[in-house]
Design an enzyme around this catalytic site. Structure first.
Site, mmCIF file in Angstrom:
data_model
loop_
_atom_site.group_PDB
_atom_site.id
_atom_site.type_symbol
_atom_site.label_atom_id
_atom_site.label_comp_id
_atom_site.label_asym_id
_atom_site.label_seq_id
_atom_site.Cartn_x
_atom_site.Cartn_y
_atom_site.Cartn_z
ATOM 1 N N ARG A 1 6.367 9.408 1.756
ATOM 2 C CA ARG A 1 5.131 9.492 2.575
ATOM 3 C C ARG A 1 4.802 10.754 3.268
ATOM 4 N NH1 ARG A 1 5.243 5.715 -0.461
ATOM 5 N NH2 ARG A 1 4.088 3.725 -0.204
ATOM 6 N N SER B 1 -1.158 0.236 3.127
ATOM 7 C CA SER B 1 -0.232 0.147 4.317
ATOM 8 C C SER B 1 -0.767 1.055 5.525
ATOM 9 C CB SER B 1 1.153 0.336 4.017
ATOM 10 O OG SER B 1 1.593 -0.244 2.952
ATOM 11 N N GLU C 1 0.835 5.859 8.556
ATOM 12 C CA GLU C 1 0.585 6.502 7.482
ATOM 13 C C GLU C 1 -0.829 7.090 7.281
ATOM 14 O OE1 GLU C 1 1.885 4.404 3.690
ATOM 15 O OE2 GLU C 1 -0.277 5.114 3.062
HETATM 16 P P1 FAD Z 1 -8.085 10.718 1.042
HETATM 17 O O1 FAD Z 1 -8.283 9.481 1.913
HETATM 18 O O2 FAD Z 1 -9.610 11.286 0.911
HETATM 19 O O3 FAD Z 1 -7.457 11.951 1.911
HETATM 20 C C1 FAD Z 1 -6.220 11.566 2.246
HETATM 21 C C2 FAD Z 1 -5.658 13.019 2.997
HETATM 22 O O4 FAD Z 1 -5.317 13.920 2.232
HETATM 23 C C3 FAD Z 1 -6.862 13.596 4.205
HETATM 24 O O5 FAD Z 1 -6.139 14.218 4.986
HETATM 25 C C4 FAD Z 1 -7.401 14.600 3.022
HETATM 26 O O6 FAD Z 1 -8.057 15.573 3.909
HETATM 27 C C5 FAD Z 1 -6.358 15.087 2.271
HETATM 28 N N1 FAD Z 1 -6.849 15.433 1.005
HETATM 29 C C6 FAD Z 1 -7.327 14.671 0.152
HETATM 30 N N2 FAD Z 1 -7.508 15.321 -1.034
HETATM 31 C C7 FAD Z 1 -7.059 16.682 -0.847
HETATM 32 C C8 FAD Z 1 -7.094 17.845 -1.606
HETATM 33 N N3 FAD Z 1 -7.474 17.863 -2.819
HETATM 34 N N4 FAD Z 1 -6.641 18.878 -1.134
HETATM 35 C C9 FAD Z 1 -6.282 19.014 0.423
HETATM 36 N N5 FAD Z 1 -6.155 17.821 1.089
HETATM 37 C C10 FAD Z 1 -6.582 16.698 0.652
HETATM 38 N N6 FAD Z 1 -0.334 4.737 -1.089
HETATM 39 C C11 FAD Z 1 0.711 4.867 -1.614
HETATM 40 O O7 FAD Z 1 1.329 6.005 -1.521
HETATM 41 N N7 FAD Z 1 1.229 3.864 -2.183
HETATM 42 C C12 FAD Z 1 0.611 2.694 -2.402
HETATM 43 O O8 FAD Z 1 0.798 1.702 -2.892
HETATM 44 C C13 FAD Z 1 -0.750 2.821 -1.962
HETATM 45 N N8 FAD Z 1 -1.718 1.366 -1.981
HETATM 46 C C14 FAD Z 1 -2.782 1.400 -1.395
HETATM 47 C C15 FAD Z 1 -3.672 0.240 -1.690
HETATM 48 C C16 FAD Z 1 -4.770 0.379 -1.121
HETATM 49 C C17 FAD Z 1 -5.562 -0.840 -1.422
HETATM 50 C C18 FAD Z 1 -5.464 1.697 -0.471
HETATM 51 C C19 FAD Z 1 -6.774 1.228 0.060
HETATM 52 C C20 FAD Z 1 -4.715 2.712 -0.271
HETATM 53 C C21 FAD Z 1 -3.403 2.554 -0.838
HETATM 54 N N9 FAD Z 1 -2.583 3.754 -0.638
HETATM 55 C C22 FAD Z 1 -1.238 3.841 -1.117
HETATM 56 C C23 FAD Z 1 -2.897 4.963 -0.188
HETATM 57 C C24 FAD Z 1 -4.020 5.961 -0.745
HETATM 58 O O9 FAD Z 1 -4.375 5.445 -1.918
HETATM 59 C C25 FAD Z 1 -3.086 7.167 -1.309
HETATM 60 O O10 FAD Z 1 -2.784 7.862 -0.110
HETATM 61 C C26 FAD Z 1 -4.006 8.211 -1.800
HETATM 62 O O11 FAD Z 1 -3.224 9.338 -2.227
HETATM 63 C C27 FAD Z 1 -5.206 8.831 -1.029
HETATM 64 O O12 FAD Z 1 -6.072 9.470 -2.100
HETATM 65 P P2 FAD Z 1 -7.373 9.849 -1.412
HETATM 66 O O13 FAD Z 1 -7.993 10.575 -2.708
HETATM 67 O O14 FAD Z 1 -8.279 8.499 -1.293
HETATM 68 O O15 FAD Z 1 -7.276 10.740 -0.085
HETATM 69 N N1 EPU Z 2 6.751 -8.608 4.418
HETATM 70 C C1 EPU Z 2 6.582 -9.365 5.520
HETATM 71 N N2 EPU Z 2 5.458 -10.190 5.736
HETATM 72 C C2 EPU Z 2 4.329 -9.443 5.510
HETATM 73 C C3 EPU Z 2 4.488 -8.360 4.593
HETATM 74 C C4 EPU Z 2 5.933 -7.979 4.145
HETATM 75 O O1 EPU Z 2 7.548 -10.223 5.850
HETATM 76 O O2 EPU Z 2 3.209 -9.562 5.921
HETATM 77 C C5 EPU Z 2 8.229 -8.346 4.021
HETATM 78 C C6 EPU Z 2 8.526 -9.288 2.768
HETATM 79 O O3 EPU Z 2 9.919 -9.594 2.920
HETATM 80 C C7 EPU Z 2 8.237 -8.353 1.605
HETATM 81 C C8 EPU Z 2 8.775 -6.749 2.410
HETATM 82 O O4 EPU Z 2 8.257 -6.938 3.513
HETATM 83 O O5 EPU Z 2 9.360 -8.712 0.446
HETATM 84 C C9 EPU Z 2 8.172 -5.952 1.246
HETATM 85 O O6 EPU Z 2 6.604 -6.041 1.200
HETATM 86 P P1 EPU Z 2 5.926 -5.331 0.037
HETATM 87 O O7 EPU Z 2 6.726 -5.578 -1.319
HETATM 88 O O8 EPU Z 2 4.435 -5.742 -0.026
HETATM 89 O O9 EPU Z 2 6.154 -3.768 0.205
HETATM 90 P P2 EPU Z 2 5.730 -2.959 1.658
HETATM 91 O O10 EPU Z 2 6.801 -2.559 2.213
HETATM 92 O O11 EPU Z 2 4.861 -3.870 2.679
HETATM 93 C C10 EPU Z 2 5.341 -0.651 0.657
HETATM 94 C C11 EPU Z 2 4.411 0.325 0.692
HETATM 95 C C12 EPU Z 2 3.208 0.027 -0.185
HETATM 96 C C13 EPU Z 2 3.567 -0.117 -1.749
HETATM 97 C C14 EPU Z 2 4.727 -1.284 -1.671
HETATM 98 C C15 EPU Z 2 5.457 -1.564 -3.173
HETATM 99 C C16 EPU Z 2 4.840 1.604 2.538
HETATM 100 C C17 EPU Z 2 4.279 1.841 3.834
HETATM 101 N N3 EPU Z 2 4.241 0.716 1.776
HETATM 102 O O12 EPU Z 2 4.757 -1.778 0.954
HETATM 103 O O13 EPU Z 2 2.388 1.317 -0.157
HETATM 104 O O14 EPU Z 2 2.645 -0.348 -2.654
HETATM 105 O O15 EPU Z 2 5.868 -1.136 -0.912
HETATM 106 O O16 EPU Z 2 6.275 -0.385 -3.385
HETATM 107 O O17 EPU Z 2 5.831 2.234 2.099
HETATM 108 C C18 EPU Z 2 0.719 2.386 0.997
HETATM 109 O O18 EPU Z 2 1.301 3.275 1.139
HETATM 110 O O19 EPU Z 2 -0.449 2.315 1.407
HETATM 111 C C19 EPU Z 2 0.979 1.240 0.141
HETATM 112 C C20 EPU Z 2 0.358 0.124 -0.073
#
Ligand code: FAD
Ligand code: EPU
Length: 348
Positions: A168, A242, A344
């Site tokens: 990240r 997250s 994050e």
């Molecule tokens: P924004 O929120 O618009 O911007 C994020 C940051 O990047 C800001 O600082 C912005 O200024 C900068 N930025 C954006 N675009 C540019 C650009 N073109 N040039 C320069 N700076 C820029 N993330 C994960 O890694 N894994 C996950 O599994 C994951 N699951 C998610 C699930 C949900 C339901 C949600 C809501 C979010 C999740 N995220 C996850 C976080 C998010 O989706 C990612 O961080 C994504 O890349 C953000 O993209 P965005 O276009 O919305 O960025």
């Molecule tokens: N868990 C709990 N309680 C909770 C949530 C999670 O006990 O309420 C424990 C469970 O043991 C579970 C483990 O945490 O098995 C891992 O949970 P999960 O598989 O949901 O993944 P996570 O670690 O919570 C991360 C990323 C997610 C990504 C998933 C799948 C980070 C900060 N988050 O979540 O990314 O989608 O793994 O790879 O690394 C994001 O970055 O926004 C994001 C959603």
């Protein structure tokens, strides 16, 4: 140039926080970015008002109005640049929606992004925090990143090594934070897939689905099922995924914690450290003795009942209320486990 004043950003962030941007505009070409950077005396190298590049707003928490220029990225296009025996090279405009790019790859049978299906946001934000899910990070398929420097107005090409990707993390989130507009990402995708089902829940979901033929399409389907059942849909409940990162601790710290909390969840890393599941830590402490943060709600700010790593806005929460809740959780985790969580989500 269409520059709007005092524009609400509620529909431009997935938390659904109702703040305003002093100025707001979209760009669909590099020329438009250059024009917009010049706006209102934002002179070279010394912008008078802050500039925020906005993608899908899915990793941002606005805690106040933005007294500057918000530039919404709409750079489009997915272009096949070349191919060789094993790879296909694709240039993607930073404003393309990430999941649409994934769907395009699945359709073309280009492998490498299937585990990253359904992550919200735009392609341009994917290198910022090196998006990751289900055992894969975007750095595995990025070849280079094209970015325009807001100060010198020149386009720079960053190789994967230049990007200093980590969990990240990237150079765009640290040293060069706020300095570049990412305009395009160049991907190197695989013609023959190297399927990754190392993440336990993906394997279980494939079994549950009764999948006979393992391929990029079935993996994406499993990932989409898991995500839809675990993560709240921002269209229904505001959130940014997250809120905190999963913290890394040394093996010694992990063993000491394991003694005190035998059910603590941690995964050993290549360097011998452990990555703790922050969701577990948050679930196993709370606002008061014997209570859990999981499902906790204060006004319209809350900690989600399915996934405690996700903070939510049930409707009218302010960014400050969500931030204050995150601070209370951070302090509570620190007090209970001695572990410091790191946010994050980008706080503005
Ligand atoms: P924004 O929120 O618009 O911007 C994020 C940051 O990047 C800001 O600082 C912005 O200024 C900068 N930025 C954006 N675009 C540019 C650009 N073109 N040039 C320069 N700076 C820029 N993330 C994960 O890694 N894994 C996950 O599994 C994951 N699951 C998610 C699930 C949900 C339901 C949600 C809501 C979010 C999740 N995220 C996850 C976080 C998010 O989706 C990612 O961080 C994504 O890349 C953000 O993209 P965005 O276009 O919305 O960025
Ligand atoms: N868990 C709990 N309680 C909770 C949530 C999670 O006990 O309420 C424990 C469970 O043991 C579970 C483990 O945490 O098995 C891992 O949970 P999960 O598989 O949901 O993944 P996570 O670690 O919570 C991360 C990323 C997610 C990504 C998933 C799948 C980070 C900060 N988050 O979540 O990314 O989608 O793994 O790879 O690394 C994001 O970055 O926004 C994001 C959603």
């Amino acid at each position: 140039m269409n520059i709007q004043e005092n524009r609400s950003l509620k529909s431009h962030n997935t938390f659904g926080i109702d703040v305003r941007a002093r100025y707001f505009a979209s760009f669909a070409t590099t020329e438009e970015i250059l024009e917009l950077i010049e706006f209102k005396g934002q002179s070279a190298g010394k912008p008078q008002r802050p500039i925020l590049i906005l993608g899908g707003g899915s990793n941002i928490l606005f805690t106040k109005d933005f007294d500057g220029l918000v530039l919404k990225n709409e750079l489009s296009g997915i272009k096949e640049v070349k191919e060789d025996t094993h790879h296909i090279y694709v240039r993607v405009g930073a404003g393309v929606v990430w999941h649409e790019f994934v769907l395009h790859c699945l359709h073309q049978n280009w492998a490498g992004v299937e585990n990253l299906a359904l992550i919200p946001g735009n392609v341009g934000a994917s290198p910022i925090q090196n998006i990751g899910a289900y055992g894969v990070e975007v750095k595995n398929v990025i070849q280079s990143v094209e970015a325009l420097h807001i100060g010198d107005r020149k386009t720079h090409l960053f190789s994967v090594n230049d990007c200093e990707f980590g969990y990240r993390e990237s150079i765009f989130k640290k040293k060069y934070r706020g300095q570049f507009v990412i305009t395009a990402v160049n991907f190197r995708l695989n013609k023959s897939p190297d399927l990754n089902i190392s993440y336990g829940t993906v394997k279980q979901e494939l079994e549950r689905m009764g999948v006979k033929e393992l391929n990029i399409q079935t993996i994406a389907k499993a990932v989409i099922h898991i995500r839809s059942s675990k993560l709240p849909d921002p269209k229904l409940i505001g959130n940014a995924g997250s809120f905190f990162k999963n913290p890394h601790v040394s093996a010694d710290t992990f063993l000491a914690l394991k003694e005190r909390f035998p059910r603590i969840v941690g995964y050993v890393q290549e360097n011998g450290d452990y990555k703790l599941a922050a969701g577990w830590l948050i679930e196993h402490c709370g606002p008061a003795e014997g209570e859990s943060w999981k499902g906790y709600r204060r006004g319209d700010a809350g900690c989600h009942a399915w996934q405690s790593l996700v903070l939510v806005n049930y409707g009218q929460a302010s960014g400050k209320e969500i931030f204050d809740l995150s601070e209370a959780i951070l302090q509570s985790v620190k007090k209970t486990f001695g572990v410091e969580l790191e946010r994050e989500v980008n706080i503005l």
